[in-house]
Design an enzyme around this catalytic site. Structure first.
Site, PDB file in Angstrom:
ATOM      1  N   ASP A   1       0.997  -0.897   0.333  1.00  0.00           N
ATOM      2  CA  ASP A   1      -0.193   0.242   0.056  1.00  0.00           C
ATOM      3  C   ASP A   1       0.894   1.363  -0.157  1.00  0.00           C
ATOM      4  OD1 ASP A   1      -2.687   1.270   0.731  1.00  0.00           O
ATOM      5  OD2 ASP A   1      -1.540   2.359   1.959  1.00  0.00           O
TER       6      ASP A   1
ATOM      7  N   ASP B   1      -1.197  -0.480   5.975  1.00  0.00           N
ATOM      8  CA  ASP B   1      -2.283   0.387   7.625  1.00  0.00           C
ATOM      9  C   ASP B   1      -3.055  -0.266   7.706  1.00  0.00           C
ATOM     10  OD1 ASP B   1      -2.712   1.972   5.070  1.00  0.00           O
ATOM     11  OD2 ASP B   1      -3.193   3.273   6.744  1.00  0.00           O
TER      12      ASP B   1
ATOM     13  N   ASP C   1      -0.075   4.970   0.878  1.00  0.00           N
ATOM     14  CA  ASP C   1      -0.699   5.918   1.417  1.00  0.00           C
ATOM     15  C   ASP C   1      -0.548   6.101   2.823  1.00  0.00           C
ATOM     16  OD1 ASP C   1      -1.733   8.840   2.758  1.00  0.00           O
ATOM     17  OD2 ASP C   1      -2.805   9.177   1.998  1.00  0.00           O
TER      18      ASP C   1
END
Length: 353
Positions: free
Chosen positions: A16, A236, A18
Site C-alpha cells: 500500500d 496500514d 498512503d
C-alpha cells in the site's frame, strides 16, 4: 521462530502507499530506504492503490521524487491502481475495442485504454444520442460496461447516467468503495460515497475490484510473477489492506504508520487479522515472526482483563506477543480491558509510542 529478515522469506511485495510509504506528499521515515534495500536484495514490489483518480505515472513520479530507485517497468517495481484492476476485469469479459462508459478522473480513462478498450464519456454519449445514434452505441458498437472510479469533477449527470445504464442491464464495475478521501482540509467523499448514491437510488450493486476485494491483489501478484505463498502484502488498514490480502490468500504485514492502532489490531475479527505486525516498513529488514508462532509465555491476560508482559520478553517480540495473547484471550471468551492508560503503556512497551 524465524532467523532471517522478513523480506528474504518472500519473492514479491504488494505494498500500500498512503500511510505506509508516504503520508500526503511526505515520506514515512525509513520507508523508501527500506524499499530500495529489499529491492536491491532481489525482492520485487508492486504498489497497490485504491486511488482510482490518478494515473500510475503520476504515482511513479511521486515515488521517484521521494527517492525510490530503479525502474517502474515491472523489473523492480510498478504501480497498479484499482482503475487498472477494474479495466482488466472488464477486458476479461469483453473483446478488444469494446466501448466502456468511463466515469471518474484521468486514471479511469487511461486504465480503460491501456486494457485495449475504448473509454466513452457521458458527454460523448449524450452527443451521440442527440445526433440520432442508438442509445449507448456508435457505429453499431454497444457499451459493454460502466467503470466508476473517483474523480473530483464527477457530476450528478454522470451519476444519473450510471443509474440509467445499470437499470437497463449494463454491467457496473466500481474501482473501490472507499467512503472517505483524505485531503489537506480533512475527509472528503470518496468513490464509495458516490457509488452509494447510485445504489441508494437504484438498488443496483456493482462488482467491486479494489481492496478489500481480491482482484487488485491478484493483478499485482500476476504482474510480479510470484506464487501466493511467496507474496507478502503490506498495509496500514485492517478493513482494506489486510482483509483484501486475506481474501487473496496472501500473508500480510500490518504497519502502525497510518490508520490502525495497536488496540484496533488486537480487537480485530479473524477476517481482518494480519500475519505479521511491525512498527513500520523497516520491519521488512528485521526478523519479524508470524503472530501465530510467537511463544505463548511472553504475554498473558490477567483475570481483570489487564495485560502482563514477562520480563524475559525481548523488545522485538513484545509487539507480536501482545497481539497473539489478546487474540487468544478474546477467542477463548475472556475479557480484555479497554482502559486508555493500559493501551498507552502497551504502545510504549511495544515500541509504537
Amino acid at each position: 521462530m524465524p532467523t532471517a529478515p522478513l523480506a528474504t522469506r518472500y519473492d514479491g511485495l504488494v505494498c500500500d502507499l498512503d500511510g505506509v510509504v508516504y503520508r500526503g506528499p511526505h515520506e514515512v521515515p525509513g520507508a523508501v530506504e527500506t524499499l530500495n534495500q529489499v529491492m536491491a536484495d532481489g525482492m520485487r514490489v508492486s504498489f497497490a492503490t485504491n486511488n482510482a483518480s490518478r494515473p500510475p505515472d503520476q504515482v511513479v513520479d511521486h515515488l521517484r521524487a521521494l527517492g525510490l530507485e530503479g525502474g517502474s517497468d515491472g523489473s523492480a517495481w510498478s504501480v497498479v491502481t484499482s482503475s487498472q484492476a477494474a479495466a482488466a476485469y472488464i477486458a476479461g469479459m469483453a473483446p478488444p475495442g469494446s466501448r466502456v462508459l468511463a466515469v471518474g478522473g484521468p486514471g479511469v480513462h487511461e486504465a480503460i485504454a491501456e486494457a485495449g478498450l475504448v473509454p466513452v464519456t457521458v458527454t460523448e454519449l449524450h452527443t451521440e444520442l442527440h445526433t440520432g445514434a442508438d442509445a449507448g452505441s456508435s457505429e453499431g458498437v454497444p457499451l459493454v460496461a460502466v467503470l466508476q472510479g473517483l474523480g473530483v469533477d464527477v457530476t450528478w449527470t454522470e451519476l444519473a447516467e450510471i443509474a440509467y445504464r445499470t437499470q437497463a442491464g449494463l454491467p457496473w464495475v466500481a474501482a473501490n468503495l472507499d467512503i472517505m478521501l483524505p485531503t489537506g482540509r480533512g475527509p472528503a467523499p470518496g468513490n464509495g460515497a458516490l457509488v452509494a448514491a447510485v445504489r441508494t437510488a437504484t438498488g443496483a450493486v456493482p462488482h467491486v475490484v479494489g481492496k478489500p476485494a481480491p482482484d487488485l491483489y491478484d493483478l499485482c501478484r500476476e504482474r510480479l510473477g510470484c506464487s501466493p505463498a511467496r507474496t507478502l502484502a503490506c498495509g496500514d488498514r485492517l478493513d482494506t489492506d489486510i482483509e483484501g490480502a486475506n481474501a487473496a490468500g496472501l500473508d500480510s504485514l500490518l504497519v502502525f504508520t497510518g490508520a490502525a492502532s495497536l488496540q484496533d489490531v488486537c480487537f480485530a475479527s479473524k477476517a481482518i487479522r494480519p500475519t505479521h505486525v511491525a512498527r513500520d516498513l523497516t520491519g521488512l529488514r528485521t526478523v519479524v515472526p508470524r503472530i501465530s508462532d510467537v511463544p505463548g509465555d511472553l504475554v498473558s491476560v490477567r483475570g481483570d482483563g489487564t495485560i502482563d508482559i514477562a520480563p524475559s520478553a525481548s523488545a522485538e517480540l513484545v509487539l507480536p506477543a501482545v497481539v497473539a495473547a489478546i487474540w487468544a484471550a478474546l477467542d477463548g471468551g475472556e475479557q480484555v480491558s479497554s482502559d486508555p492508560a493500559m493501551w498507552r503503556a502497551l504502545e510504549v512497551a511495544a515500541g509504537l509510542a
